[in-house]
Design an enzyme around this catalytic site. Structure first.
Site: not given
Ligand code: GLN
Length: 484
Positions: A76, A151, A175
């Site tokens: 990420k 997210s 998330s």
């Protein structure tokens, strides 16, 4: 090859059926071919990946390979990666090339894993749909006019579409679990403090935790083993012995006590999602587990408490982005105040600004007691309530989200509707408990997840429970149409 589990890829590498370079080229080609429709990557790093792959192959030739050596993955874009842009999904950091690696990145490289690139995410990890990213929305591989969740939407979409065998992600209020559920993959948020936050760009420091996103719980066990453990560079990282997660997957379900919070099955839950969860629970009962209803009444206050605590912490954490030392700087500032105002005004997107405003307000003199202190008290009530629940049950299960993925654009104009996507996930962050989501069904062709919350440091146990479920079901093996 891209459908193999991490253990199978590891065996193929060990048996010299494939080299890491071949494996890496295979996944890079898939990204090149298929990610145009998804936008799950912000940055692809083919040269660095091939260099790491060759190093992995050399290590193997010397007999120095570990089980993860040569296996591709992606991070990420919230994790600092030395020499590679680390944007956090924001214009503010669009030009930021990190001078150092996050501990998670360092550990995965040390294990010999190959980084293919950096994955899309909501700006500064604020969002539930990956629509706040400066780099544009991510599309759900199952139905591309739908969101992947957020997210960590890029991580979830890339794993679901088999563009990467595994990804890292972070979870402040859901998330990891929410996008995992909406894309049909497995996501684990470990106990707060289990994985180092060093080099992971901070959103709300008392809630942020990194974890793996993979297709199966067994794969997640491999990743967690490489990520987790004490790090003296993060003062909230815990000194607690690690378990051999992959070795401990096969635990019997006989006698497992499952608690179902009545509040997670009430108003707001989509009927077909509820039906999928009940079917999943029947699998556990058939294997000898017992299911009983419990109450988590305070946890229903988790969304309001979180939307005071998280913005408060973010308003402080994000004050470092001022246009002076790194990141975005406005053109031709006339004085220092203008530099601050315009750099922040132009560098941050609307959701980030909303959070900074709310957080600054909640922390201001006169409002602190009414909002921040109150929210912290609610947080304590939630934590204590979980403590009482774990006197009676071993694991708490329920839906990960109120329903399957929604359409892109459907909730962007209604922040509260967006915030409610995390109604079942946030409480675990407020309490610091480990929690995991596994694919548990398809509703109108879109995946839904089963959430499991465990007691502190029970991530190994959760992975084992999820693994047994995945031996009885095949939801985690389903592939989005067009990505087989
Ligand atoms: N959706 C939640 C938020 O926007 C959680 C985000 C997260 O876990 N990073 O704050």
């Amino acid at each position: 090859m891209h459908d193999k589990s991490i253990a199978e890829m590891s065996a193929a590498l060990a048996g010299r059926e494939v080299s890491s370079e071949e494996l890496t080229r295979h996944f890079l080609a898939r990204i090149g071919e298929l990610d145009g429709a998804l936008n799950s990557f912000i940055t692809v790093t083919p040269e660095k990946a091939l260099e790491q792959a060759r190093t992995a192959d050399e290590r193997r030739a010397r007999g120095e390979a570990g089980p993860l050596t040569g296996i591709p993955m992606a991070h990420k874009d919230i994790f600092c990666t030395r020499g590679v842009r680390t944007s956090c999904g924001s214009r503010m950091l669009d030009n930021f090339v990190s001078p150092y690696d996050a501990t998670v990145v360092e550990r995965m490289s040390a294990a010999g894993m190959v980084m293919l690139g950096k994955l899309n995410m909501d700006e500064f990890a604020m969002g539930s749909s990956n629509e706040t990213s400066y780099y544009g929305p991510v599309h759900n591989p199952w139905q591309q006019d739908h969101v992947p969740g957020g997210s960590s939407g890029g991580s979830a979409a890339a794993v679901a579409a088999r563009l990467v065998p595994a990804a890292t992600a972070t979870d402040t209020g859901g998330s990891i679990r929410q996008p995992a559920a909406l894309c049909g993959v497995t996501g684990l948020k470990p106990t707060y403090g289990r994985v180092s936050r060093y080099g992971m760009i901070a959103f709300a420091s008392s809630l942020d935790q990194a974890g793996p996103m993979t297709r199966s719980a067994a794969d997640a066990a491999w990743l967690l083993g490489a990520m987790a453990g004490f790090d003296e560079r993060d003062s909230t990282c815990l000194e607690h012995p690690l378990e051999d997660y992959p070795a401990l997957l096969d635990r019997p379900l006989q006698g497992l006590r499952i608690g179902l919070p009545r509040e997670h099955f009430g108003e707001g839950l989509d009927a077909e999602t509820a039906a999928a969860v009940h079917q999943a629970l029947a699998v556990f009962e058939a294997a000898g587990a017992t299911v009983k209803e419990i109450s988590l009444a305070h946890s229903m206050l988790s969304v309001p408490a979180y939307y005071v605590v998280a913005p408060a912490e973010c308003s402080s954490n994000l004050s470092r982005f001022d246009g002076v030392r790194f990141g975005y700087r406005c053109e031709e500032p006339v004085n220092l105040e203008d530099l601050y105002k315009r750099s922040r005004g132009e560098g941050f997107g609307a959701e980030v600004k909303r959070r900074i405003l709310v957080g600054t307000y909640a922390l201001s003199a006169g409002y602190y007691d009414a909002y921040y202190l109150k929210a912290q008290k609610v947080r304590r009530l939630i934590k204590d309530e979980f403590g009482r629940a774990f006197d009676e049950v071993d694991v708490i299960m329920g839906p990960t989200t109120p329903g399957p993925a929604f359409r892109i654009g459907e909730k962007t104009s209604d922040p509260v509707a967006m915030y409610l996507s995390d109604i079942y996930t946030i409480a675990a962050n407020l309490a610091g408990l480990p929690a995991l989501s596994v694919p548990a069904g398809l509703v109108n062709g879109l995946p839904v997840g089963l959430q499991m919350v465990g007691n502190y440091f029970d991530e190994g146990r959760l992975l084992g429970i999820a693994h047994r479920f995945q031996q009885e079901t095949d939801w985690h093996r389903r592939t989005p149409p067009g990505f087989a």
